[in-house]
Design a protein around this motif. Sequence first.
Motif, short mmCIF file in Angstrom:
data_model
loop_
_atom_site.label_atom_id
_atom_site.label_comp_id
_atom_site.label_asym_id
_atom_site.label_seq_id
_atom_site.Cartn_x
_atom_site.Cartn_y
_atom_site.Cartn_z
N ARG A 38 1.26 53.77 56.71
CA ARG A 38 0.59 55.07 58.39
C ARG A 38 0.65 56.04 57.96
N LYS A 39 -0.21 56.87 58.65
CA LYS A 39 -0.59 58.23 57.96
C LYS A 39 0.56 58.99 59.06
N GLY A 40 0.85 60.08 58.24
CA GLY A 40 2.10 61.04 58.43
C GLY A 40 1.38 61.75 59.90
N ARG A 41 2.47 62.50 60.89
CA ARG A 41 2.26 63.20 62.01
C ARG A 41 3.11 64.39 61.86
N GLY A 42 2.36 65.47 61.97
CA GLY A 42 3.04 66.86 62.24
C GLY A 42 3.43 66.54 60.32
N SER A 43 4.45 67.34 59.67
CA SER A 43 5.17 67.50 58.52
C SER A 43 4.99 66.91 57.75
N SER A 44 4.69 65.83 58.32
CA SER A 44 5.64 64.04 57.51
C SER A 44 4.56 63.43 56.77
N ASP A 45 4.22 63.63 55.70
CA ASP A 45 3.09 62.35 54.62
C ASP A 45 2.74 61.29 55.34
N GLY A 46 3.15 60.43 56.00
CA GLY A 46 3.28 59.48 56.11
C GLY A 46 4.40 58.37 55.32
N ASP A 47 4.36 56.86 55.33
CA ASP A 47 5.35 55.71 55.27
C ASP A 47 5.57 56.21 53.94
N PRO A 48 7.21 56.51 52.96
CA PRO A 48 6.76 55.73 51.53
C PRO A 48 6.31 54.71 50.99
N VAL A 49 5.82 55.25 49.75
CA VAL A 49 5.39 54.55 49.02
C VAL A 49 5.94 54.54 47.54
N VAL A 50 6.54 52.79 47.04
CA VAL A 50 7.21 52.78 45.75
C VAL A 50 6.17 52.03 44.76
N VAL A 51 5.64 53.06 43.75
CA VAL A 51 5.08 51.73 42.77
C VAL A 51 5.85 51.99 41.47
N ASP A 52 5.65 50.65 40.96
CA ASP A 52 6.46 50.46 39.65
C ASP A 52 5.12 49.62 38.45
N VAL A 53 5.45 50.54 37.52
CA VAL A 53 4.28 50.16 36.81
C VAL A 53 4.32 49.06 35.70
N PHE A 54 4.58 47.86 35.19
CA PHE A 54 4.93 46.85 34.12
C PHE A 54 4.45 47.12 33.53
N ASP A 55 4.43 45.85 31.99
CA ASP A 55 3.67 45.80 30.81
C ASP A 55 2.31 45.29 31.57
N ARG A 56 2.24 44.35 32.34
CA ARG A 56 0.59 43.96 32.68
C ARG A 56 0.66 43.57 34.36
N MET A 57 2.50 44.17 35.00
CA MET A 57 1.84 43.88 36.53
C MET A 57 2.49 45.37 37.25
N ILE A 58 0.92 45.77 38.80
CA ILE A 58 1.56 46.84 39.23
C ILE A 58 1.71 46.69 40.01
N ARG A 59 3.71 46.84 41.13
CA ARG A 59 3.97 46.39 42.15
C ARG A 59 4.31 48.39 43.08
N VAL A 60 3.49 47.17 44.45
CA VAL A 60 4.02 48.70 45.45
C VAL A 60 3.91 48.17 46.40
N ARG A 61 5.53 48.55 46.65
CA ARG A 61 5.99 48.76 48.12
C ARG A 61 5.98 49.58 49.44
N ILE A 62 6.05 49.27 49.90
CA ILE A 62 5.48 50.41 51.10
C ILE A 62 6.81 49.80 52.27
N VAL A 63 7.77 50.94 52.95
CA VAL A 63 8.09 51.66 53.14
C VAL A 63 8.38 51.45 54.80
N ARG A 64 8.09 51.34 56.07
CA ARG A 64 8.18 51.39 57.51
C ARG A 64 9.88 51.46 57.88
N GLU A 65 10.51 52.42 57.81
CA GLU A 65 11.30 53.05 57.83
C GLU A 65 12.19 52.63 59.15
N ASP A 66 10.92 53.61 60.25
CA ASP A 66 11.16 53.28 62.19
C ASP A 66 11.58 51.58 62.20
N THR A 67 10.36 50.47 61.64
CA THR A 67 10.46 49.59 62.95
C THR A 67 11.42 48.67 60.81
#
Length: 292
Positions: A106-135
Amino acid sequence: MSSAVEADDREDELTQDPAEEARVSFTTAGDPLRSFLRYPAALVDECVAEFDADGLHIEAVDVVNVGLVSATFPAEGFGRYSVAGDETVRVGLNLERLRKTLKWARKGRGSSDGDPVVVDVFDRMIRVRIVREDTRMTRRSEWFSLDPDSMREQPHIPDLDLPNRARPSVGALGDAVDAIDSRHDHIRVTRDGETFVVESKDNADPDDDTTDDRVTILGCAWDTRDDRAEACSSLFSIDYLADMVRALAAAKADDVTVKWGDEFPTMIQFLNEDWGHEGRFMLAPRIGGDDE
């Protein structure tokens, strides 16, 4: 008779820790990464991304070699950024898949850039984790990366002498291009003193001065040789230029400089001051009666 229910302790799913075996791992938020991907997505559906100590770099050219993009997301613009060793990691990105996944952040509000996104790149795989901390929710998506060696070679960016310059606001440039795009197929870029001029050009003959629509932006143009030098002009496909300019607006670019010469490619340099995105678009001219 009631039985005790074991506590559901899965707090680790809400963390933003990197995967230990990842070749590249970074944490950002939805808005900065989505905005950055707008630049290459204006021209291509997939591309090669290079990760090194300085950050994320993408260079790509469209299938008919008319438009080119070169963009960098600097390492300091991420919340956390790491590359294994001192190597440069090349990864084939499916931009459509990545951008669709990032919509969940989700988009951020005020000074926030939005929900945290973690991207991990492996040899042949991409993993994306998105955390909605409030819920207390986490989305985890994985897919195979593309083989960068089987994709189009990254483009060579020529060193061009483009003496005419203009520095309009992103909004003004977008409005000017939209005005021409609404009725015409081609657009000519030129200047009149310090005035930046974009005008329609349905006839592809650059010596024909007939125009139907003309938009001027005052006080933002100059010539690097001499302000009294004769103005340069070049003709371009409006579709490509419109896509590039819309990408700049969607990516929230703050600073844009247009550079051009006589029947030379035009270059649009851009910068996002908040997240440090920087780079350039290049668009080949339409000369004579050639289609592109």
